[in-house]
Design a protein around this motif. Structure first.
Motif, PDB file in Angstrom:
ATOM      1  N   LEU A 222       0.839  -1.218   0.000  1.00  0.00           N
ATOM      2  CA  LEU A 222       0.000   0.000   0.000  1.00  0.00           C
ATOM      3  C   LEU A 222       0.864   1.255   0.000  1.00  0.00           C
ATOM      4  O   LEU A 222       0.551   2.243  -0.654  1.00  0.00           O
ATOM      5  CB  LEU A 222      -0.927  -0.002   1.218  1.00  0.00           C
ATOM      6  N   ASN A 223       1.976   1.188   0.715  1.00  0.00           N
ATOM      7  CA  ASN A 223       2.886   2.345   0.769  1.00  0.00           C
ATOM      8  C   ASN A 223       3.649   2.496  -0.548  1.00  0.00           C
ATOM      9  O   ASN A 223       3.925   3.604  -1.004  1.00  0.00           O
ATOM     10  CB  ASN A 223       3.841   2.134   1.950  1.00  0.00           C
ATOM     11  N   GLN A 224       3.977   1.355  -1.162  1.00  0.00           N
ATOM     12  CA  GLN A 224       4.924   1.392  -2.283  1.00  0.00           C
ATOM     13  C   GLN A 224       4.287   1.560  -3.658  1.00  0.00           C
ATOM     14  O   GLN A 224       4.936   2.057  -4.573  1.00  0.00           O
ATOM     15  CB  GLN A 224       5.813   0.138  -2.237  1.00  0.00           C
TER      16      GLN A 224
ATOM     17  N   GLU B 199       2.255  14.893  13.115  1.00  0.00           N
ATOM     18  CA  GLU B 199       3.611  14.725  13.664  1.00  0.00           C
ATOM     19  C   GLU B 199       4.646  14.458  12.581  1.00  0.00           C
ATOM     20  O   GLU B 199       5.840  14.356  12.869  1.00  0.00           O
ATOM     21  CB  GLU B 199       3.646  13.519  14.633  1.00  0.00           C
ATOM     22  N   SER B 200       4.195  14.284  11.355  1.00  0.00           N
ATOM     23  CA  SER B 200       5.118  13.896  10.283  1.00  0.00           C
ATOM     24  C   SER B 200       5.889  15.123   9.774  1.00  0.00           C
ATOM     25  O   SER B 200       5.306  16.033   9.202  1.00  0.00           O
ATOM     26  CB  SER B 200       4.314  13.245   9.144  1.00  0.00           C
ATOM     27  N   THR B 201       7.207  15.108  10.012  1.00  0.00           N
ATOM     28  CA  THR B 201       7.999  16.300   9.678  1.00  0.00           C
ATOM     29  C   THR B 201       8.165  16.497   8.172  1.00  0.00           C
ATOM     30  O   THR B 201       8.253  17.616   7.694  1.00  0.00           O
ATOM     31  CB  THR B 201       9.405  16.211  10.313  1.00  0.00           C
ATOM     32  N   HIS B 202       8.226  15.401   7.416  1.00  0.00           N
ATOM     33  CA  HIS B 202       8.589  15.515   6.005  1.00  0.00           C
ATOM     34  C   HIS B 202       7.412  15.494   5.038  1.00  0.00           C
ATOM     35  O   HIS B 202       7.566  15.859   3.877  1.00  0.00           O
ATOM     36  CB  HIS B 202       9.530  14.372   5.613  1.00  0.00           C
TER      37      HIS B 202
ATOM     38  N   THR C 187      -0.616  10.785   2.307  1.00  0.00           N
ATOM     39  CA  THR C 187      -0.038  11.001   3.633  1.00  0.00           C
ATOM     40  C   THR C 187       0.030   9.668   4.393  1.00  0.00           C
ATOM     41  O   THR C 187      -0.620   8.681   4.016  1.00  0.00           O
ATOM     42  CB  THR C 187      -0.897  11.985   4.466  1.00  0.00           C
ATOM     43  N   ASN C 188       0.770   9.688   5.480  1.00  0.00           N
ATOM     44  CA  ASN C 188       0.910   8.483   6.309  1.00  0.00           C
ATOM     45  C   ASN C 188      -0.469   7.991   6.789  1.00  0.00           C
ATOM     46  O   ASN C 188      -0.762   6.798   6.745  1.00  0.00           O
ATOM     47  CB  ASN C 188       1.786   8.778   7.540  1.00  0.00           C
ATOM     48  N   ASP C 189      -1.304   8.926   7.232  1.00  0.00           N
ATOM     49  CA  ASP C 189      -2.618   8.516   7.771  1.00  0.00           C
ATOM     50  C   ASP C 189      -3.553   7.993   6.675  1.00  0.00           C
ATOM     51  O   ASP C 189      -4.343   7.075   6.924  1.00  0.00           O
ATOM     52  CB  ASP C 189      -3.287   9.691   8.510  1.00  0.00           C
TER      53      ASP C 189
ATOM     54  N   GLU D  81       5.425   3.396  22.021  1.00  0.00           N
ATOM     55  CA  GLU D  81       6.122   2.184  21.564  1.00  0.00           C
ATOM     56  C   GLU D  81       6.814   2.466  20.225  1.00  0.00           C
ATOM     57  O   GLU D  81       7.989   2.127  20.035  1.00  0.00           O
ATOM     58  CB  GLU D  81       5.115   1.030  21.404  1.00  0.00           C
ATOM     59  N   PHE D  82       6.102   3.125  19.313  1.00  0.00           N
ATOM     60  CA  PHE D  82       6.678   3.416  17.995  1.00  0.00           C
ATOM     61  C   PHE D  82       7.982   4.203  18.126  1.00  0.00           C
ATOM     62  O   PHE D  82       9.023   3.809  17.591  1.00  0.00           O
ATOM     63  CB  PHE D  82       5.666   4.192  17.148  1.00  0.00           C
ATOM     64  N   TRP D  83       7.953   5.309  18.870  1.00  0.00           N
ATOM     65  CA  TRP D  83       9.143   6.160  18.952  1.00  0.00           C
ATOM     66  C   TRP D  83      10.278   5.470  19.695  1.00  0.00           C
ATOM     67  O   TRP D  83      11.456   5.665  19.390  1.00  0.00           O
ATOM     68  CB  TRP D  83       8.805   7.520  19.590  1.00  0.00           C
TER      69      TRP D  83
END
Ligand code: BYC
Length: 328
Positions: free
Chosen positions: A141-143, A211-214, A227-229, A273-275
């Protein structure tokens, strides 16, 4: 208008560059590009390459313990595919001016990141199924949108990678389906693997958009298309339907179809947990880097032999060219 100072030239080049991006014209290695675009791509592509290479480790340990010859062959092919993906991606990153050795050095020193997901242990055969279904499923899905990313070499590498990821996801699903239809112990094993891999897979898409910086800049440059979400929501929706075929329980007790949104609502993500994992403190971070470092050191003789062979070949060719020139 002719720009009259160097900063005006850069502004004008940046405008032309953005106009190309807006018109969906691919950027190629020799084209002018803003330094920040080059840096962002190098960061993302090298992280992606490292993820493929480190990603071989959790499944690789199951090759010798696969339950049948057929399963062993399939898993071997999948893990080899991941190695290939890493190599295409390192090649794409090299076109941006960084050597592969330097990229490896950044991985081994802990400077470069790789996907958080590969810092979790694979403790049963069912984990091979869960990784294929959930992790490769998230990766697809991301790629798939990256096949249309603005940088030519990255986009082209992704086309082949995505074809292979589809096979990976199906093989993972099939492993789980077999276990889900097997003995009560096998079913429990599949359920346990899904329970452990589901949330880390949801986290794979990165921090939430706020929170996504880029993301914002990467979307403007069409490095990222969603986007990530947005991608995370697609994943949640996909898994919610596919788990019904497996007949297993969904790990998220808060999952609920939202008619109005046309999507599933889901429970809270454990961002601590992620960070923690991203910062190097996950269950397997140290082990993964140590394994990669050891492989690099133990492979030194192969690299030295390849260089010596190339040098010998060059000398032989030069000598042959010289003697044929003398004979003529
Ligand atoms: N893990 O601003 P954001 C595979 C970092 S392998 C660790 O949203 P961006 C497979 C992020 O780097 C496929 N770190 O960043 C292989 C940034 O930190 P820096 C792996 C993460 O780049 C074997 C900070 O958080 N896929 O499929 O716009 C077997 C802020 O994030 C993660 C790719 O690499 C994470 N999960 O978006 C099976 C796809 N998420 O760099 C399967 C290509 C975020 O400023 N990459 N961070 O220090 C991407 O699409 C994007 O880079 C991401 C993050 C969506 C991952």
């Amino acid at each position: 208008m002719v720009p009259n100072d160097s900063s005006a030239v850069v502004v004008s080049l940046e405008e032309q560059f953005q106009a190309k991006i807006d018109a969906d014209i691919r950027i190629e290695p020799k084209d002018w590009m803003p330094d920040a675009y080059r840096k962002t791509l190098l960061r993302q592509i090298s992280q992606h390459a490292h993820s493929e290479i480190v990603g071989m480790l959790p499944e690789g340990v199951w090759i010798t313990r696969a339950p049948s010859l057929k399963r062993k062959q399939i898993l071997l092919a999948k893990v080899q595919d991941e190695a290939g993906h890493g190599l295409y991606l390192y090649s794409a990153a090299e076109t941006l001016g960084m050597s592969r050795d330097d990229m490896y050095e950044e991985l081994h020193s802990g400077k470069a990141k790789y996907s958080s997901i590969f810092n979790y242990p694979s403790i049963s055969w069912a984990d091979v199924g869960a990784i294929g279904w959930l992790v490769d499923g998230a990766a697809i899905l991301n790629q798939i949108p990256i096949c249309r990313t603005s940088y030519g070499p990255y986009a082209r590498a992704m086309v082949r990678i995505c074809k292979e990821e589809s096979f990976h996801q199906r093989q993972g699903f099939e492993v789980l389906l077999t276990l889900a239809n097997g003995s009560p112990e096998q079913r429990a094993m599949a359920q346990d693997a899904i329970n452990r891999w589901y949330w880390p897979s949801v986290m794979m898409f990165g921090p939430s958009d706020g929170e996504s910086t880029h993301s914002e800049q990467s979307m403007r440059w069409k490095i990222k298309r969603f986007t990530n979400d947005e991608l995370r929501q697609r994943f949640v929706d996909m898994v919610a339907e596919q788990i019904k075929v497996l007949g297993l329980d969904h790990p998220d007790k808060d999952l609920k179809w939202n008619e109005e949104r046309g999507h599933y609502d889901f429970g809270p993500i454990n961002w601590d947990e992620f960070w923690n994992v991203v910062k190097g403190n996950g269950p397997c971070n140290r082990e993964r880097i140590e394994t990669r470092r050891k492989a690099w050191e133990e492979g030194a003789w192969v690299r030295e032999a390849a260089v010596a062979y190339a040098e010998k070949k060059k000398q032989r060719e030069a000598a042959a060219a010289k003697s044929s020139a003398q004979a003529a």
